[in-house]
Scaffold this motif. Sequence first.
Motif, PDB file in Angstrom:
ATOM      1  N   ARG A 299       0.836  -1.189   0.000  1.00 34.04           N
ATOM      2  CA  ARG A 299       0.000   0.000   0.000  1.00 34.04           C
ATOM      3  C   ARG A 299       0.874   1.243   0.000  1.00 34.04           C
ATOM      4  NH1 ARG A 299      -1.246  -2.407   4.251  1.00 34.04           N
ATOM      5  NH2 ARG A 299      -0.916  -0.570   5.542  1.00 34.04           N
ATOM      6  N   PRO A 300       0.443   2.336  -0.673  1.00 33.09           N
ATOM      7  CA  PRO A 300       1.287   3.517  -0.764  1.00 33.09           C
ATOM      8  C   PRO A 300       1.580   4.147   0.584  1.00 33.09           C
ATOM      9  CG  PRO A 300      -0.927   3.933  -1.642  1.00 33.09           C
ATOM     10  CD  PRO A 300      -0.796   2.473  -1.446  1.00 33.09           C
ATOM     11  N   GLU A 301       0.620   4.058   1.526  1.00 32.99           N
ATOM     12  CA  GLU A 301       0.851   4.727   2.811  1.00 32.99           C
ATOM     13  C   GLU A 301       1.869   3.994   3.654  1.00 32.99           C
ATOM     14  OE1 GLU A 301      -2.620   1.956   3.682  1.00 32.99           O
ATOM     15  OE2 GLU A 301      -1.801   3.127   2.021  1.00 32.99           O
ATOM     16  N   ALA A 302       2.288   2.786   3.223  1.00 31.13           N
ATOM     17  CA  ALA A 302       3.243   2.015   4.024  1.00 31.13           C
ATOM     18  C   ALA A 302       4.558   2.764   4.178  1.00 31.13           C
ATOM     19  CB  ALA A 302       3.485   0.663   3.375  1.00 31.13           C
ATOM     20  N   SER A 303       4.906   3.604   3.189  1.00 32.19           N
ATOM     21  CA  SER A 303       6.181   4.306   3.259  1.00 32.19           C
ATOM     22  C   SER A 303       6.237   5.309   4.389  1.00 32.19           C
ATOM     23  CB  SER A 303       6.450   5.031   1.927  1.00 32.19           C
ATOM     24  OG  SER A 303       5.406   5.967   1.682  1.00 32.19           O
ATOM     25  N   ALA A 304       5.054   5.678   4.907  1.00 36.44           N
ATOM     26  CA  ALA A 304       5.023   6.643   5.996  1.00 36.44           C
ATOM     27  C   ALA A 304       5.183   5.991   7.359  1.00 36.44           C
ATOM     28  CB  ALA A 304       3.703   7.427   5.956  1.00 36.44           C
ATOM     29  N   ALA A 305       5.350   4.663   7.378  1.00 36.89           N
ATOM     30  CA  ALA A 305       5.428   3.952   8.661  1.00 36.89           C
ATOM     31  C   ALA A 305       6.637   4.409   9.463  1.00 36.89           C
ATOM     32  CB  ALA A 305       5.495   2.447   8.415  1.00 36.89           C
ATOM     33  N   VAL A 306       6.469   4.417  10.778  1.00 35.50           N
ATOM     34  CA  VAL A 306       7.564   4.804  11.650  1.00 35.50           C
ATOM     35  C   VAL A 306       8.646   3.734  11.593  1.00 35.50           C
ATOM     36  CG1 VAL A 306       8.204   5.163  14.061  1.00 35.50           C
ATOM     37  CG2 VAL A 306       6.098   6.117  13.182  1.00 35.50           C
ATOM     38  N   ALA A 307       9.893   4.148  11.468  1.00 36.91           N
ATOM     39  CA  ALA A 307      10.978   3.191  11.396  1.00 36.91           C
ATOM     40  C   ALA A 307      11.129   2.477  12.721  1.00 36.91           C
ATOM     41  CB  ALA A 307      12.280   3.909  11.040  1.00 36.91           C
ATOM     42  N   GLY A 308      11.470   1.194  12.646  1.00 32.96           N
ATOM     43  CA  GLY A 308      11.689   0.421  13.869  1.00 32.96           C
ATOM     44  C   GLY A 308      12.791  -0.582  13.619  1.00 32.96           C
ATOM     45  N   THR A 309      13.201  -1.270  14.647  1.00 32.65           N
ATOM     46  CA  THR A 309      14.230  -2.272  14.537  1.00 32.65           C
ATOM     47  C   THR A 309      13.608  -3.635  14.686  1.00 32.65           C
ATOM     48  OG1 THR A 309      15.773  -0.727  15.548  1.00 32.65           O
ATOM     49  CG2 THR A 309      16.453  -3.031  15.464  1.00 32.65           C
ATOM     50  N   ALA A 310      13.646  -4.438  13.650  1.00 31.08           N
ATOM     51  CA  ALA A 310      13.026  -5.755  13.717  1.00 31.08           C
ATOM     52  C   ALA A 310      13.885  -6.687  14.544  1.00 31.08           C
ATOM     53  CB  ALA A 310      12.854  -6.317  12.303  1.00 31.08           C
ATOM     54  N   ALA A 311      13.251  -7.401  15.431  1.00 28.68           N
ATOM     55  CA  ALA A 311      13.952  -8.420  16.198  1.00 28.68           C
ATOM     56  C   ALA A 311      14.022  -9.675  15.342  1.00 28.68           C
ATOM     57  CB  ALA A 311      13.206  -8.698  17.495  1.00 28.68           C
ATOM     58  N   ALA A 312      15.183  -9.960  14.806  1.00 28.57           N
ATOM     59  CA  ALA A 312      15.298 -11.003  13.789  1.00 28.57           C
ATOM     60  C   ALA A 312      15.426 -12.370  14.431  1.00 28.57           C
ATOM     61  CB  ALA A 312      16.507 -10.722  12.901  1.00 28.57           C
ATOM     62  N   ALA A 321      12.553  -2.804  19.687  1.00 27.96           N
ATOM     63  CA  ALA A 321      12.274  -1.378  19.549  1.00 27.96           C
ATOM     64  C   ALA A 321      11.036  -1.262  18.696  1.00 27.96           C
ATOM     65  CB  ALA A 321      13.454  -0.676  18.889  1.00 27.96           C
ATOM     66  N   ALA A 322       9.900  -1.008  19.314  1.00 29.70           N
ATOM     67  CA  ALA A 322       8.646  -0.991  18.572  1.00 29.70           C
ATOM     68  C   ALA A 322       8.526   0.247  17.719  1.00 29.70           C
ATOM     69  CB  ALA A 322       7.469  -1.069  19.533  1.00 29.70           C
ATOM     70  N   GLY A 323       9.242   1.255  18.023  1.00 28.25           N
ATOM     71  CA  GLY A 323       9.273   2.455  17.204  1.00 28.25           C
ATOM     72  C   GLY A 323      10.384   3.329  17.724  1.00 28.25           C
ATOM     73  N   VAL A 332       6.789   7.797  25.156  1.00 27.22           N
ATOM     74  CA  VAL A 332       5.596   7.859  26.003  1.00 27.22           C
ATOM     75  C   VAL A 332       5.466   6.578  26.819  1.00 27.22           C
ATOM     76  CG1 VAL A 332       3.075   7.925  25.950  1.00 27.22           C
ATOM     77  CG2 VAL A 332       4.400   9.452  24.492  1.00 27.22           C
ATOM     78  N   MET A 333       5.924   5.486  26.264  1.00 27.47           N
ATOM     79  CA  MET A 333       5.836   4.200  26.947  1.00 27.47           C
ATOM     80  C   MET A 333       7.169   3.479  26.824  1.00 27.47           C
ATOM     81  SD  MET A 333       3.057   1.184  26.169  1.00 27.47           S
ATOM     82  CE  MET A 333       1.687   2.296  26.481  1.00 27.47           C
ATOM     83  N   ARG A 334       7.701   3.038  27.972  1.00 26.36           N
ATOM     84  CA  ARG A 334       8.961   2.284  27.950  1.00 26.36           C
ATOM     85  C   ARG A 334       8.798   1.065  28.845  1.00 26.36           C
ATOM     86  NH1 ARG A 334      13.345   5.860  29.384  1.00 26.36           N
ATOM     87  NH2 ARG A 334      13.951   6.056  27.197  1.00 26.36           N
ATOM     88  N   VAL A 335       8.873  -0.103  28.264  1.00 29.29           N
ATOM     89  CA  VAL A 335       8.757  -1.368  28.981  1.00 29.29           C
ATOM     90  C   VAL A 335      10.125  -2.038  28.949  1.00 29.29           C
ATOM     91  CG1 VAL A 335       7.696  -3.663  28.954  1.00 29.29           C
ATOM     92  CG2 VAL A 335       6.305  -1.644  28.454  1.00 29.29           C
ATOM     93  N   GLU A 365       9.654   0.135  23.342  1.00 30.67           N
ATOM     94  CA  GLU A 365       9.357   1.550  23.544  1.00 30.67           C
ATOM     95  C   GLU A 365       8.372   2.022  22.494  1.00 30.67           C
ATOM     96  OE1 GLU A 365      13.001   3.712  23.411  1.00 30.67           O
ATOM     97  OE2 GLU A 365      13.745   2.915  25.322  1.00 30.67           O
ATOM     98  N   VAL A 366       7.562   3.006  22.865  1.00 30.97           N
ATOM     99  CA  VAL A 366       6.624   3.608  21.917  1.00 30.97           C
ATOM    100  C   VAL A 366       6.821   5.118  21.958  1.00 30.97           C
ATOM    101  CG1 VAL A 366       4.236   3.785  21.164  1.00 30.97           C
ATOM    102  CG2 VAL A 366       4.965   1.768  22.440  1.00 30.97           C
TER     103      VAL A 366
END
Length: 598
Positions: A299-312, A321-323, A332-335, A365-366
Amino acid sequence: MRTESTVPRTGADLLLRVDDLNVRTPYRTLVSDFSLHMAHGERIGLIGESGSGKSMTTTALLGLLPNGVTADGSVEIDGYSGNLLQAPESDLMKLRGNNMAMVFQEPLTALNPLMRAGAQVAEIILQHKLAPNKAEANRRAVEMLDAVHLPDPAQAARAYPHQLSGGQRQRVMLAMALANDPSLLLCDEPTTALDVTVQRQVLDLILELVRERGTGLLFITHDLAVVANMCTRVLVMNNGAVVEEGTTEDVFTRPTHPYTRGLLAASDLDAVDARGRLFTVATAQEYVPPTADEQIVARPEASAAVAGTAAAGPAAAGTAAAGTAPAHAEPVMRVTDLVRTYTRGRTSILKPAPEVHALKGISFEVPEGGRLGVVGESGSGKSTLLRILAGLDQPTSGSAVVAGNEVKGAKEPQLRALRQNLQIVFQDPMGSLDPRMTVEQIISEPLLVPGRGETAADRKRMVAEMLEAVGLPASSAERFPHQFSGGQRQRISIARALICRPQVVVADEPVSALDVSVRAQVLNLLADLVDEYGLTLVFVSHDLNVVRYLCDSVIVMQSGEIVEAGDTETVYRTPQHPYTKRLIDSSLTLRQELAQSA
């Protein structure tokens, strides 16, 4: 989509013939002029939203209408010479189970909680005199449980319903329905309450069994992707009448009725309108239905997604890192290393009390304004995480900081501040709204905590503003929850969650109980309000397609651990963990089912 040619529906091949069926109460008509001709072995989908008449039609076919509801017309099934609507109860009892059988939506309410699973299957075999004695019926019951792929069927036969999982209970229901090899199987939303992988297994099993046995299938659902997967022909119902009928491919790619187009548009989470919002029944005029041979693209809006680090892969389980927040912004949220272990009651004086490891050291984190999706199946730890974030439960160890408030060890004054900054929208609005309170009282309740200074006039004005924001008329304030539809009740829940202007909104499966057209409206509303109020959203769901549309980052949970996390589109397109891949492969989308038929 299954591409076998549609079976001829004329002459001696007919299994079921329904002509001009009407279902009525003394006050209104629930189903009008319903007709259906079904061949042996044919698989037909009956789709429509709540109140469309689907379930009333099927209960009329079985002669199970509630008191005060009557049916007229003609219903004939191969193997019985008369009209089923006029048949005596003694005949209908023989036909149910022998000629036609039903699989219900919620197996726990359909199974006898006091009988073992095997005994319930055996009872049906004995009632229809298909076994000479109880021992033979019990042996046949274990064979049927094996046929529906229950692991260790002999042990499953000895289990009570509450000792089985939802998917296993649905398999027991399927074994009961097919025990006498009926020629017609009716399935009423049989997978709605199941996790996505279990749903796929049950659907594949139903398809395999009806094909092997040449059983006719009438599949009732509001999920169009399931129909595209299961059925060769489809009937669309609206307000008690069939508005469109045809092969699945024709109806789903070339709809002729506006309501069918609206249902398709609202079901298709891969399509958005010119404003980037999901289509609804009201806005479906611009919608272009999918074609069977189109390619699925990002989808075109996917490019606007917030960058994150995938846990491979599994090595990264527990940390994600959720975002990634900007360097100058505090999340705002840190677990951090969150652990929750429950101790169950002792089962023996010689053994220690068993422990349940609900969360096993998860971290994420969020950022402010982030939209985090949390996906996973039953037992993955999603609900435990939510309770801790909302201050409704305490972690065994680790830290959860939400809007500057540390949950671990927090006393009531700190928890009060936390709950002003974090609000929850629950899955079932009827269960979370007090039926004795007016809408105004419900929405204004979060403003009544100590320390807030609004007057009664202020609260009334704020309620009116929130009702307008969620698209409900001001007159709604004086009414009660039971006077609203499910979608309207969910809007009231959202208004209540937002009235105290929280920083974080946690939505726990907020659209899973809604019809597809209402689901699209509520998702659009949530997206608009998150943007308008600058909210941080944590969206918990087992529907991966909804999370993909709404969230810019995602964490995938399994057995209390985070097995994968990162940018939503990246995780969905290139999953690194086998569990994530299995979830995505099991998820049904309308476009994918149609594309697979090409």
